[in-house]
Design an enzyme around this catalytic site. Structure first.
Site, mmCIF file in Angstrom:
data_model
loop_
_atom_site.group_PDB
_atom_site.id
_atom_site.type_symbol
_atom_site.label_atom_id
_atom_site.label_comp_id
_atom_site.label_asym_id
_atom_site.label_seq_id
_atom_site.Cartn_x
_atom_site.Cartn_y
_atom_site.Cartn_z
ATOM 1 N N ASN A 181 11.267 -2.133 119.319
ATOM 2 C CA ASN A 181 12.242 -2.626 120.296
ATOM 3 C C ASN A 181 11.535 -3.066 121.574
ATOM 4 O OD1 ASN A 181 15.139 -2.751 121.461
ATOM 5 N ND2 ASN A 181 14.030 -1.513 122.942
ATOM 6 N N GLU A 182 11.507 -4.373 121.837
ATOM 7 C CA GLU A 182 11.154 -4.998 123.109
ATOM 8 C C GLU A 182 9.685 -4.902 123.499
ATOM 9 O OE1 GLU A 182 15.516 -4.915 125.271
ATOM 10 O OE2 GLU A 182 13.918 -3.659 126.113
ATOM 11 N N ASN A 183 8.812 -4.518 122.582
ATOM 12 C CA ASN A 183 7.424 -4.316 123.006
ATOM 13 C C ASN A 183 6.621 -5.601 123.111
ATOM 14 O OD1 ASN A 183 7.962 -1.632 123.283
ATOM 15 N ND2 ASN A 183 7.065 -1.029 121.330
#
Length: 810
Positions: free
Chosen positions: A411-413
């Site tokens: 998630n979102e890295n």
């Protein structure tokens, strides 16, 4: 056959740095819940008591019980932990059995012939994280807590919707397994469909005691049986089930499930067995380039889907408390809201079998994140080996579930690496890219090639593009909530919106329970403590100010308007994106649920109460949706015959065509109909039909609005879309007038004027009461009956007091 002895009872918990007092312990459970049960800590969900228990996560804790003595006729006895949270040493009569450091794995120890005092000593996850940080160096993250250095549920360390409650404990079941000759160590089921037949290929790994005598394995599914023999520790058995019934997501068909049974034999009979349920379906992820960019469309059994999704976080800050019934209830709520996809977010856990079983039965597709979220994750040891081990175990564990359709790396890295200042701060250090673009896709390809994998969310598919490019792959739309008006959702058409949302407080009764004795205000101490987002209340206030004149010091009005603004914001996005199918192929609302009572983006609050957003999702995610959008250049409110085109979109996600007559009315806020027309509309199955609004029906100025009505061919309530060209604060609404009457199991409201977004807050009638609908707009003379469940003593005066609607500014 293998025998199992559960080790549930008889555990005690003690704190070696304290008094040494022994407490009864629940297994599965955690330290916090045991201390709560003993009355030794306050409930961290109430008031500001979260801060009073922060010390718990920084101490060492020990669980103990006696291990039963011998008595088994089997050759081997294993001690099996399905989950230990997180860093622990396991000892038997003081002799080490092993050390563990990963919440997301199971563990097995050979204790054949042994008995005595079993000890599980948990170190502080903080201590482990700091030790790893010292070894591998600093890594940036979205939050100050060190969650990226330990393989533990990241949101234990707090999030912008969650408390900081760093748990420890035996959080999943523990047991003794007694077996002889051989046991089934792993079954990897590859389930596919070919030429109308279901194909199940079971790759079986076994563990033996001694020797290498031939073993037989027999499998059955759907009345078909097959048998295979192998000499070593691995083998494969394959079955083909003719005329198989396909498993479909809800709304597209039924969800037949098949029992798969596998039995292991030696020369004397059965020695072990394995049973699971599965379903037959195909799944693809279409990421083909096209004229609009790069798509991201799920295809199940050849059917292309607009995913009607929600993001899922752990349903309790203490996951060991979540029962099978609670999973079922929450997921039934999702299905009843029209949801067909649930994304298991990467800051939580790989959920229990109870979660995936419910999704299988309800037809809810599952998008599964690997547990990485909002931080740069080191790729050095000891973390790399743990990541691979947990991924291999959980991919295989979840493979039988037909609901699981997508693996996602994080998630979102990638977005964080590019935009949040990580890249220069890292200066070449590892940050997780090797996991998302290397290790994890390799594990999925080797273990579960039947499902697609994507490297992250958001992710545009290539470093040649920005990771969060809305024209390519998945997109997270957070600029709107953080900085802009929700009307800006309508400015673009992402290919797949995997996160977006708007905050609102929980239900009134939830706040009252969570903040006992507090005089509620938007900025009261408890309300602010249960708002974890940076400048969260500031964003709520600015979001309201764009649309409403908010009276100061009126908490009840503030509470209603913030919940309404959440409804309006999410509706603006979903209506727009659904009307642009198939260019946009999904919306996944942040978020379905909460893990404690908090102001957040959820549709269901931390006490399980349905916020107004939940009821709006039922409308937004229905098979048929009517909405109004603007196309072209210019300004639709500038005047008739100029500006942009105003268009009614009839979104039809049903399997049948939708032919209807639209009733369009340009209406004054005082109730007068200024012009009307009844154009025909036809939308084929799984399509969107657009009908341009005639120029004379386009509303001009804040005194006018457009009403579009259509019949639901499925026999439900008529569908309605409204278009107001001005913000509420600029609309000269009449003072709302309506009559209220008690009805059997509900309340009936009859409007005498325009009544905008009438909402019955049923929990103000009774904390156990709930309404069957959210905000509803009534034209003069219209009537609605709002069903109420759980209201023990109906009262007309109370009903009036629990009704809220938009009022004129000033």
């Amino acid at each position: 056959m293998r025998q199992v002895t559960p080790l549930t009872d008889g555990w005690i918990l003690h704190h070696p740095e304290g008094t040494g007092q022994a407490l009864p312990a629940s297994v599965p459970g955690c330290v916090h819940t045991d201390l709560l049960a003993a009355g030794l800590i306050p409930d961290p969900f109430l008031g500001r008591d979260e801060t009073e228990v922060a010390w718990v996560g920084r101490r060492t804790w020990t669980y103990e019980r006696d291990l039963p003595a011998g008595g088994s006729a089997h050759e081997r006895t294993d001690l099996v932990f399905d989950g230990l949270d997180t860093v622990a040493e396991i000892l038997l009569d003081g002799r080490p059995l092993g050390r563990v450091r990963n919440m997301h794995r199971s563990y097995r120890f050979d204790v054949t012939g042994l008995s005595g005092r079993l000890t599980v000593r948990f170190a502080s996850a903080y201590d482990e994280a700091e030790a790893v940080r010292g070894a591998v160096g600093d890594r940036p993250g979205a939050y100050p807590e060190p969650y990226q250095y330990v393989r533990k549920m990241a949101c234990s360390f707090g999030w912008d919707w969650g408390p900081t409650l760093v748990t420890a404990g035996i959080w999943r079941p523990v047991r003794l397994e007694h077996w002889s000759t051989a046991r089934i160590a792993r079954v990897r089921p590859l389930v596919t469909v070919a030429d109308g037949a279901g194909v199940v290929e079971l790759a079986v790994d076994v563990e033996r005691t001694e020797g290498g005598a031939p073993l037989d394995v027999e499998a059955s599914v759907g009345g078909v049986r097959a048998r295979a023999r192998f000499e070593g520790t691995a083998g494969t058995v394959r079955l083909r089930v003719p005329d198989v019934r396909l498993w479909w997501p809800r709304g597209y068909g039924e969800q037949p499930l098949y029992e798969v049974e596998l039995t292991l034999f030696d020369g004397e009979g059965a020695v072990d067995s394995w049973r699971r349920r599965t379903g037959f379906r195909t799944v693809e992820l279409d990421t083909s380039p096209d004229a609009h960019g790069t798509g991201f469309t799920l295809v199940v059994n050849g059917e292309r889907l607009f995913a009607r999704g929600v993001n899922w976080i752990p349903d309790d800050a203490f996951p060991s408390r979540i029962t099978r019934d609670r999973y079922r209830r929450r997921l039934e709520q999702a299905a009843a809201a029209g949801v067909d996809l649930v994304r298991v977010w990467g800051g939580g856990i790989y959920e229990s079998e109870d979660f995936y079983d419910a999704c299988d039965e309800l037809g809810l597709l599952v998008w599964q994140d690997f547990p990485f979220a909002c931080a740069a994750y080191p790729e050095e040891q000891p973390l790399r080996g743990e990541v691979e081990a947990e991924a291999r175990e959980n991919v295989v564990r979840l493979m039988p579930h037909p609901s699981l359709v997508l693996w996602n790396g994080n998630n979102e890295n990638q977005w964080g690496f590019r935009d949040w200042g990580w890249e220069p701060a890292l200066a070449g250090d590892s940050w997780g890219e090797g996991y998302y673009l290397g290790l994890l896709p390799r594990v999925v390809a080797e273990s579960d090639p039947t499902r697609p994998y994507t490297a992250g969310s958001p992710w545009s598919g290539s470093w040649l593009r920005h990771p969060n490019d809305p024209a390519h792959g998945t997109h997270h739309s957070w600029e709107v909530w953080n900085r802009r008006d929700y009307a800006d959702y309508r400015l673009d058409v992402p290919r797949f919106v995997a996160e977006f949302g708007w905050q609102a407080p929980p239900a009134y009764a939830t706040l009252r329970r969570a903040l006992p004795g507090e005089e509620l205000a938007a900025d009261s101490p408890g309300v602010l403590h249960h708002q974890k987002a940076a400048d969260g209340n500031g964003k709520l206030e600015r979001g309201l100010a764009r649309h409403f004149a908010v009276p100061e010091g009126d908490f009840d009005r503030w509470h209603y308007l913030t919940q309404l603004n959440q409804v309006r914001a999410v509706a603006a996005g979903i209506e727009h994106w659904r009307s642009h199918w198939p260019v946009c192929a999904g919306s996944v609302v942040w978020q379905l649920n909460d893990c404690w009572p908090v102001t957040s983006w959820s549709a269901i609050d931390g006490d399980g109460r349905e916020k107004p957003l939940y009821h709006e999702l039922r409308r937004l995610y229905a098979d048929r949706l009517l909405t109004v959008r603007t196309d072209g250049d210019g300004d639709a409110s500038a005047g008739r015959g100029g500006g942009r085109r105003l268009v009614v979109a009839a979104v039809n996600q049903a399997a049948e065509e939708w032919r209807t007559v639209l009733r369009l009315r340009r209406t004054a806020v005082d109730g007068r109909v200024l012009a009307e027309a009844e154009p025909r509309c036809a939308a084929d199955a799984r399509t969107v039909a657009l009908v341009e609004v005639p120029a004379e029906l386009v509303p001009v100025g804040p005194e006018e609005f457009l009403v579009a009505d259509a019949q639901d061919p499925a026999g439900g309530e008529p569908l309605r879309a409204l278009h107001f060209p001005a913000a509420d604060r600029d609309i000269p609404y009449p003072r709302p007038e309506f009559e209220v009457a008690l009805a059997p199991e509900g309340v009936t409201v009859t409007a005498r004027t325009l009544v905008r977004d009438l909402l019955l807050q049923a929990d103000r009638l009774d904390p156990e009461a709930s309404a069957d609908r959210g905000p509803v707009t009534l034209l003069p003379g219209e009537r609605v009956t709002i069903g109420v469940r759980g209201w023990q003593t109906p009262d007309l005066k109370a009903a009036r007091a629990a009704l809220y609607c938009v009022e004129p500014a000033g």
